[in-house]
Design an enzyme around this catalytic site. Sequence first.
Site, PDB file in Angstrom:
ATOM      1  N   ASP A  47       0.842  -1.200   0.000  1.00 44.32           N
ATOM      2  CA  ASP A  47       0.000   0.000   0.000  1.00 44.32           C
ATOM      3  C   ASP A  47       0.873   1.245   0.000  1.00 44.32           C
ATOM      4  O   ASP A  47       1.621   1.492   0.947  1.00 44.32           O
ATOM      5  CB  ASP A  47      -0.895  -0.011   1.250  1.00 44.32           C
ATOM      6  N   TYR A  52       3.145   9.951  -0.587  1.00 44.36           N
ATOM      7  CA  TYR A  52       4.256   9.354   0.157  1.00 44.36           C
ATOM      8  C   TYR A  52       5.584   9.571  -0.559  1.00 44.36           C
ATOM      9  O   TYR A  52       6.642   9.448   0.061  1.00 44.36           O
ATOM     10  CB  TYR A  52       4.064   7.839   0.360  1.00 44.36           C
ATOM     11  N   LYS A  77      -2.855   5.872  -4.105  1.00 45.46           N
ATOM     12  CA  LYS A  77      -3.924   6.815  -3.768  1.00 45.46           C
ATOM     13  C   LYS A  77      -3.746   8.152  -4.473  1.00 45.46           C
ATOM     14  O   LYS A  77      -2.617   8.607  -4.693  1.00 45.46           O
ATOM     15  CB  LYS A  77      -3.956   7.056  -2.246  1.00 45.46           C
ATOM     16  N   HIS A 110      -7.595   9.726  -1.535  1.00 43.51           N
ATOM     17  CA  HIS A 110      -6.881   9.689  -0.253  1.00 43.51           C
ATOM     18  C   HIS A 110      -7.665  10.352   0.895  1.00 43.51           C
ATOM     19  O   HIS A 110      -7.681   9.846   2.010  1.00 43.51           O
ATOM     20  CB  HIS A 110      -5.510  10.349  -0.416  1.00 43.51           C
ATOM     21  N   LEU A 192      -1.943   0.119  14.710  1.00 45.92           N
ATOM     22  CA  LEU A 192      -1.404  -0.004  16.070  1.00 45.92           C
ATOM     23  C   LEU A 192      -1.426   1.340  16.800  1.00 45.92           C
ATOM     24  O   LEU A 192      -0.802   1.500  17.846  1.00 45.92           O
ATOM     25  CB  LEU A 192       0.031  -0.547  16.018  1.00 45.92           C
ATOM     26  N   SER A 233       6.637  -1.164   8.682  1.00 46.82           N
ATOM     27  CA  SER A 233       7.889  -1.212   9.430  1.00 46.82           C
ATOM     28  C   SER A 233       9.010  -1.230   8.407  1.00 46.82           C
ATOM     29  O   SER A 233       8.810  -1.649   7.277  1.00 46.82           O
ATOM     30  CB  SER A 233       7.969  -2.471  10.298  1.00 46.82           C
ATOM     31  N   VAL A 234      10.179  -0.743   8.805  1.00 47.37           N
ATOM     32  CA  VAL A 234      11.342  -0.867   7.914  1.00 47.37           C
ATOM     33  C   VAL A 234      12.345  -1.875   8.487  1.00 47.37           C
ATOM     34  O   VAL A 234      13.390  -2.115   7.909  1.00 47.37           O
ATOM     35  CB  VAL A 234      12.048   0.490   7.672  1.00 47.37           C
ATOM     36  N   ASN A 242       5.101  -9.005  12.208  1.00 45.63           N
ATOM     37  CA  ASN A 242       3.748  -8.518  11.904  1.00 45.63           C
ATOM     38  C   ASN A 242       2.960  -9.498  11.038  1.00 45.63           C
ATOM     39  O   ASN A 242       1.727  -9.421  10.979  1.00 45.63           O
ATOM     40  CB  ASN A 242       3.808  -7.157  11.204  1.00 45.63           C
TER      41      ASN A 242
END
Length: 275
Positions: A47, A52, A77, A110, A192, A233-234, A242
């Site tokens: 996504d 971004y 988006k 968006h 989260l 997460s990176v 996850n």
Amino acid sequence: MTANVPTVTLHNGVTMPQLGFGVFQVPDAETTAAVTAALDAGYRSVDTAAIYGNEAGVGKALAVSGLAREEVFVTTKLWNADQGYDATLRAFDASLAKLGLDHVDLYLIHWPTPARDLYRESWKAIERLVADGRIRAAGVSNFQPAHLRRLLDSSSLVPAVNQIELHPGLQQNELRALHAELGIVTEAWSPLAQGAVLGEEAITAVAQRHGKSPAQVVLRWHLQLGNVVIPKSVTPARIRENLDVFGFTLSDDEMAAIAALDRGLRTGPDPDTLN
């Protein structure tokens, strides 16, 4: 490898993985490595969004992955500044070029930006892109009940997905009920609460009981509610963690304890006032 991720079927018959990989706030230069780690771990849904600034990084990861195009579900988006009929068509072309793809699986407006009142024009453009086969499924993001109803007053195309801020602190019951009524899949961003709910005793107690992390418990809660969820997460270890949320189940009592945490906690903007 592929994780055993369940899929949800959208109202037009397209299936999407129930758990995907989000790249919000990941710099373009780091995105290729992060998405590559996610694909290696078994994610098959990514996504991104024009705003971004990392669609090109996502596209590079897809190109070098060796995976067939139909194996990865790609969402992007339309940004607020590009709303309107012609502007939407141009913005979509630009996103597709950056991704290096000939179609996306899901394209979302968006934000509704209600004061600008262009989302219905954008939706008409998206209807055309769907008809042209360049979007497999069309949806929205951050739309409130009033925005959804207004959209459907002037269009017969029901959004397949509404991607909204949703986590134990902001459970969006009214919106989720409307989605269920209209056949719209609920997708959770900030699942989260950017960590804000992970210290809650109702969550840490469940995590201890199952030998899982609080984040894994919250992701499991989303999945059992039927939400599509896109944690980001990176960190390769966290990316894998996850995804490791399919080997346990929360009881009705545990689900109820997490449901009691709802308190209208927004970590992002209010869709009624962001313009």
